[in-house]
Design a protein around this motif. Sequence first.
Motif, PDB file in Angstrom:
ATOM      1  N   LEU A 181      49.014  37.662  89.892  1.00 43.08           N
ATOM      2  CA  LEU A 181      49.618  38.633  88.983  1.00 43.08           C
ATOM      3  C   LEU A 181      48.637  39.745  88.636  1.00 43.08           C
ATOM      4  CD1 LEU A 181      52.294  38.957  87.192  1.00 43.08           C
ATOM      5  CD2 LEU A 181      50.896  38.000  85.354  1.00 43.08           C
ATOM      6  N   SER A 182      47.418  39.374  88.295  1.00 35.01           N
ATOM      7  CA  SER A 182      46.403  40.366  87.938  1.00 35.01           C
ATOM      8  C   SER A 182      46.112  41.299  89.107  1.00 35.01           C
ATOM      9  CB  SER A 182      45.122  39.651  87.494  1.00 35.01           C
ATOM     10  OG  SER A 182      44.125  40.562  87.134  1.00 35.01           O
ATOM     11  N   TYR A 183      45.999  40.737  90.305  1.00 34.32           N
ATOM     12  CA  TYR A 183      45.737  41.538  91.502  1.00 34.32           C
ATOM     13  C   TYR A 183      46.881  42.525  91.748  1.00 34.32           C
ATOM     14  CZ  TYR A 183      45.460  42.582  96.504  1.00 34.32           C
ATOM     15  OH  TYR A 183      45.415  43.213  97.705  1.00 34.32           O
ATOM     16  N   LEU A 184      48.117  42.065  91.646  1.00 34.44           N
ATOM     17  CA  LEU A 184      49.265  42.933  91.878  1.00 34.44           C
ATOM     18  C   LEU A 184      49.367  44.018  90.815  1.00 34.44           C
ATOM     19  CD1 LEU A 184      51.952  40.273  92.883  1.00 34.44           C
ATOM     20  CD2 LEU A 184      50.741  41.853  94.398  1.00 34.44           C
ATOM     21  N   GLN A 277      58.946  30.055  93.403  1.00 37.05           N
ATOM     22  CA  GLN A 277      59.658  29.036  92.647  1.00 37.05           C
ATOM     23  C   GLN A 277      58.641  28.310  91.774  1.00 37.05           C
ATOM     24  OE1 GLN A 277      62.947  28.588  92.424  1.00 37.05           O
ATOM     25  NE2 GLN A 277      63.171  30.365  93.771  1.00 37.05           N
ATOM     26  N   LEU A 278      58.617  28.686  90.502  1.00 38.04           N
ATOM     27  CA  LEU A 278      57.630  28.173  89.561  1.00 38.04           C
ATOM     28  C   LEU A 278      58.330  27.661  88.304  1.00 38.04           C
ATOM     29  CD1 LEU A 278      55.127  31.173  89.846  1.00 38.04           C
ATOM     30  CD2 LEU A 278      54.781  28.891  90.822  1.00 38.04           C
ATOM     31  N   PRO A 279      57.658  26.815  87.532  1.00 37.35           N
ATOM     32  CA  PRO A 279      58.264  26.340  86.288  1.00 37.35           C
ATOM     33  C   PRO A 279      58.526  27.452  85.280  1.00 37.35           C
ATOM     34  CG  PRO A 279      56.420  24.945  86.934  1.00 37.35           C
ATOM     35  CD  PRO A 279      56.381  26.147  87.818  1.00 37.35           C
ATOM     36  N   THR A 280      57.751  28.530  85.368  1.00 41.47           N
ATOM     37  CA  THR A 280      57.947  29.678  84.490  1.00 41.47           C
ATOM     38  C   THR A 280      57.692  30.946  85.297  1.00 41.47           C
ATOM     39  OG1 THR A 280      57.365  30.624  82.326  1.00 41.47           O
ATOM     40  CG2 THR A 280      55.563  29.787  83.686  1.00 41.47           C
ATOM     41  N   ASN A 281      57.954  32.086  84.694  1.00 42.86           N
ATOM     42  CA  ASN A 281      57.785  33.375  85.369  1.00 42.86           C
ATOM     43  C   ASN A 281      56.659  34.144  84.695  1.00 42.86           C
ATOM     44  OD1 ASN A 281      60.363  33.196  87.080  1.00 42.86           O
ATOM     45  ND2 ASN A 281      61.126  32.891  85.004  1.00 42.86           N
ATOM     46  N   TYR A 282      55.874  34.845  85.481  1.00 41.91           N
ATOM     47  CA  TYR A 282      54.672  35.535  84.999  1.00 41.91           C
ATOM     48  C   TYR A 282      54.881  37.045  85.073  1.00 41.91           C
ATOM     49  CZ  TYR A 282      52.331  31.015  85.469  1.00 41.91           C
ATOM     50  OH  TYR A 282      51.969  29.697  85.348  1.00 41.91           O
ATOM     51  N   ILE A 283      54.585  37.722  83.973  1.00 40.08           N
ATOM     52  CA  ILE A 283      54.813  39.168  83.890  1.00 40.08           C
ATOM     53  C   ILE A 283      53.575  39.828  83.295  1.00 40.08           C
ATOM     54  CG2 ILE A 283      56.285  40.996  82.945  1.00 40.08           C
ATOM     55  CD1 ILE A 283      58.456  38.803  82.563  1.00 40.08           C
ATOM     56  N   LEU A 284      53.101  40.877  83.946  1.00 35.24           N
ATOM     57  CA  LEU A 284      51.981  41.663  83.437  1.00 35.24           C
ATOM     58  C   LEU A 284      52.243  43.129  83.725  1.00 35.24           C
ATOM     59  CD1 LEU A 284      49.092  41.972  82.269  1.00 35.24           C
ATOM     60  CD2 LEU A 284      48.220  41.586  84.589  1.00 35.24           C
ATOM     61  N   ARG A 433      53.927  53.455  76.991  1.00 32.79           N
ATOM     62  CA  ARG A 433      55.095  53.913  77.744  1.00 32.79           C
ATOM     63  C   ARG A 433      54.720  53.996  79.226  1.00 32.79           C
ATOM     64  NH1 ARG A 433      54.592  59.418  78.845  1.00 32.79           N
ATOM     65  NH2 ARG A 433      52.885  60.463  77.749  1.00 32.79           N
ATOM     66  N   ASP A 434      55.755  54.120  80.065  1.00 35.13           N
ATOM     67  CA  ASP A 434      55.541  54.231  81.509  1.00 35.13           C
ATOM     68  C   ASP A 434      54.709  53.076  82.061  1.00 35.13           C
ATOM     69  OD1 ASP A 434      56.967  56.625  81.530  1.00 35.13           O
ATOM     70  OD2 ASP A 434      55.171  57.820  81.165  1.00 35.13           O
ATOM     71  N   ALA A 435      55.040  51.871  81.627  1.00 33.51           N
ATOM     72  CA  ALA A 435      54.307  50.702  82.106  1.00 33.51           C
ATOM     73  C   ALA A 435      54.595  50.452  83.581  1.00 33.51           C
ATOM     74  CB  ALA A 435      54.695  49.471  81.296  1.00 33.51           C
ATOM     75  N   ARG A 436      53.601  49.937  84.256  1.00 31.14           N
ATOM     76  CA  ARG A 436      53.731  49.571  85.661  1.00 31.14           C
ATOM     77  C   ARG A 436      53.546  48.058  85.733  1.00 31.14           C
ATOM     78  NH1 ARG A 436      53.633  54.301  88.421  1.00 31.14           N
ATOM     79  NH2 ARG A 436      53.046  53.407  90.436  1.00 31.14           N
ATOM     80  N   PHE A 437      54.584  47.351  86.155  1.00 37.09           N
ATOM     81  CA  PHE A 437      54.665  45.906  86.012  1.00 37.09           C
ATOM     82  C   PHE A 437      54.489  45.162  87.332  1.00 37.09           C
ATOM     83  CE2 PHE A 437      56.731  46.746  81.928  1.00 37.09           C
ATOM     84  CZ  PHE A 437      56.230  45.700  81.146  1.00 37.09           C
ATOM     85  N   ALA A 438      53.905  43.969  87.210  1.00 35.14           N
ATOM     86  CA  ALA A 438      53.903  42.971  88.278  1.00 35.14           C
ATOM     87  C   ALA A 438      54.653  41.751  87.765  1.00 35.14           C
ATOM     88  CB  ALA A 438      52.477  42.590  88.661  1.00 35.14           C
ATOM     89  N   TYR A 439      55.436  41.159  88.664  1.00 33.39           N
ATOM     90  CA  TYR A 439      56.252  40.000  88.301  1.00 33.39           C
ATOM     91  C   TYR A 439      56.097  38.944  89.381  1.00 33.39           C
ATOM     92  CZ  TYR A 439      60.499  37.249  87.267  1.00 33.39           C
ATOM     93  OH  TYR A 439      61.396  36.248  86.975  1.00 33.39           O
ATOM     94  N   VAL A 440      55.724  37.731  88.970  1.00 30.87           N
ATOM     95  CA  VAL A 440      55.595  36.608  89.897  1.00 30.87           C
ATOM     96  C   VAL A 440      56.492  35.489  89.384  1.00 30.87           C
ATOM     97  CG1 VAL A 440      54.051  34.885  90.894  1.00 30.87           C
ATOM     98  CG2 VAL A 440      53.232  37.222  90.520  1.00 30.87           C
TER      99      VAL A 440
END
Length: 454
Positions: A181-184, A277-284, A433-440
């Motif tokens: 997540l951090s890398y993305l 496919q994970l027990p939870t979803n990660y967002i940064l 504002r204008d956040a750039r997101f990664a989602y795993v």
Amino acid sequence: MRRALLAWLTVGAGAIASAFPAETAAAQFQRSPVASTSRNASDSTTTSYEVAGVRIIHRTVTANDVVAANIYLLGGTRQLSQANAGIEALMLETSGYGTRRYPRDTLRRRMAALGSEIDVAASTDWTRIGLRATTSSFDSTWAILADRIVAPTLDSGAFELVRAQLGAAVRQRRDDPDALLSYLADSITYVDHPYSIDPIGTEQSIAALTRSDLVRYHAQQVSTSRLLVVIVGQVDRARIERLVRATLGTLPRGQYTWTEPPPPTLRGDALVVEQRQLPTNYILGYFHGPTSANTRDYYALRVATAVLSGRLFGEIRSRRNLTYAVNAPFLERALSAGGIYVTTVSPDLTLGLIRAEIEALQAEIISRQGLAELVQQFITEYFLNNETNAAQADFLARAQLYQGDYRTADRFVEELRNVGPEDIRRVAKMYLRDARFAYVGDTTKITRATLLRF
């Protein structure tokens, strides 16, 4: 070493840059306990001087017998390309297998006898190699540390071993959701910018590097002009000057000058997703902050992210029980950034609540008393997290490089206390504002439009 390499890659986004735990912020903002007393910021024992072309920042600490000495190879990812990403980390880790004065077995025996530690850490603004020793073992440990900088043998066998270890660690990044997540998130936030280059490298860049590349890079890039040395502990100036002059001072001068990185290209919101496919979803997600640390906005955004962390913890974890981990990190880099980090099984609902808290921060004026109490707790926690000699060295290095003067570290507390409620609302409007997101995670559980609303 394998464990150390993995540690670089698996620092979770929730731990990267939040200066104190979200639980602390939430408790402070909701319960308002009596604030703790922070340490006195005044420090008359810190000086700076140059020895044989090497810039030294020296803080005398007499409260313990530990000495921390960090050598910063300045520039970080600005000295790299996508093709040779990871070369500095690879070079410095390989140096731990032997130098001109200390062949491999001698080096290992000597370090074991001293009981000292030497570690390497690569980041966006520098690559650091540092020692932790006692006052009595400092000279001997310094001799090994400095020879790893000045005269590493970069043996072919050692190079192949470390390259394999580093390559394996990078591959394993994909198995750790937070590391991935951090890398993305960095990649999507800093497109076409040096910060988009991973200082640890990629599978492709590490596999392509050769021993000859390391030897050539050392000859061209390791010079006194690229070094900053920060020493914290009970050791006198004459001793430091003698040690530096005989070791690092023998390097070529070079032509390097530290400058602030170029500002990022502001491209609006964006999203990168990785199906897992994970027990939870990660967002940064990251918001670009002030491009200079020498601004009032830098401190105001730092406090604003702390306020937001507390609100998110209170609403999303405590009240709604939608997450185990949520905060608003602040990235301490030459180019600062604020962010949103959360793990949740209900991403759309959670992101809607996060968006509501940001909008409230942008619209409302928080109470002056509540802000003062939170800032005091922030200061206490920050200094607790930076009380070791090694952490103080990093603190001084950031002040010198990001603000141009190590003495600005002494004004840290005052600058935070000068942040007012209007400053919080202003920087929330300007930067959150204008956040750039990664989602795993499970992509069927997230609506892209939800992330792109920030």
